[in-house]
Design a protein around this motif. Sequence first.
Motif, PDB file in Angstrom:
ATOM      1  N   GLY A 157       0.780  -1.227   0.000  1.00  0.00           N
ATOM      2  CA  GLY A 157       0.000   0.000   0.000  1.00  0.00           C
ATOM      3  C   GLY A 157       0.813   1.277   0.000  1.00  0.00           C
ATOM      4  N   LYS A 189      -6.329  -2.604   0.451  1.00  0.00           N
ATOM      5  CA  LYS A 189      -5.822  -1.240   0.559  1.00  0.00           C
ATOM      6  C   LYS A 189      -6.875  -0.222   0.130  1.00  0.00           C
ATOM      7  CE  LYS A 189      -2.032  -3.303   1.680  1.00  0.00           C
ATOM      8  NZ  LYS A 189      -2.434  -4.685   1.404  1.00  0.00           N
ATOM      9  N   ASP A 193      -7.236  -1.600  -4.941  1.00  0.00           N
ATOM     10  CA  ASP A 193      -7.602  -2.967  -4.573  1.00  0.00           C
ATOM     11  C   ASP A 193      -9.085  -3.243  -4.785  1.00  0.00           C
ATOM     12  OD1 ASP A 193      -5.292  -4.266  -3.956  1.00  0.00           O
ATOM     13  OD2 ASP A 193      -5.515  -4.217  -1.795  1.00  0.00           O
TER      14      ASP A 193
END
Length: 296
Positions: A157, A189, A193
Motif C-alpha cells: 500500500g 488497501k 484494490d
Amino acid sequence: MPTAENKPAKQGSIEFYSDGLTIRGELRLPQGAGPFPIVVLAQGLGALKEWTIPQVVDALVEVGIAGLSFDYRNFGDSEGEPRQEVAHYGRLEDWQNAISFATSLPEIVPQRVGIWGTSLGGRDVLAVAVLDRRVKVVVSQTPLIKWTHTTAARMAGYGDNLERYQRELAEDRQNRALGKKPKYVPFVKASGDDVKKAFIEGLSKAELRNYDGRLTLQTYQPTVLTDVTTFMGLISPAPLRVILAEEDFLPGQREAYEEAREPKSLVMVKGNHFSPYLESKSESIKAATDWFVEHL
C-alpha cells in the motif's frame, strides 16, 4: 484430546507439525477402498484454506484423487505468532511437512503426490517442486514470480514511495526486536484494490470466520526469493501446468513459464488476477483437475 502425533487419518480435520507448530487443515478422500493419489493445496498471500480450495478439492475427489488443504502458520486454524504474518520461508516448510503428513497416510499412495497453489501459493509450489522430489505433478495458478522491493511496497500500500516503505519496515523491525507489537496494514488497501475488495465482499460468513482484514507489515519484507524465474528449469521432470489470467497485473509470469522445461502446459483464462476465483473459476478448476488426472 488427539494430538498431531496420534490423530487418526480420516476424512475431515487433520493436523501435523511444522517447526514445532501445529498446522491444521482438511483431508477429503474419494469413495472406495483406496489407496489414492493426493493433491496438497494452499492459498495465496493472506488467504485461507476456505477460499476457493474446497471447490477444487470437490473436483479432485470426483475423479478419484484425494485432497489435503491447510492454513499456513500464523493464519486461520494453524498455530503461529504473530498472527496474520506471512512467513515466506516458513511457508515452504509447511508445504513440505504437509507432503510428509500426506504420504504417511495408509489411504494415500506416497509415490503419487501433486501440489496446487495460487498467487503467492503459486510461487510456493514452484519452489517446493524444485526442493522436494516427492512432488510428481504441479499446478501453479496466477503465480507471483517477482518479489522485489518495488513489488512488495506496492502490495503493502505504499505505491512508489520506496523511501517511506523501507523506513517504516526498518522501524517496525526495530520495535519488534525491543518487544513492541507488530505494525499491521489493511489486507484490502484504500486504493488500487477494488477487485480484491469485491472478491472479499463476495465470501460467506463461514469463509471469513478467520479473516480480520489485516496483515503485518513484515509480511511485505524483501526475501532472497526475489525472482523464481531462475530455477523454473529445475522443476522438470515433474509435469508443470501454469494457469494465467489474461489481464493479471503480476509481472514476469509468461517469461517464467518459458524458462520451464517439458513436460509443461500453459492455460490462459479470461479476466484479472482474481478471475480464477470468480468468473473463470470453473475453467481454472477443470484445467487443474485434468492435469492431475493425466499425470497422477
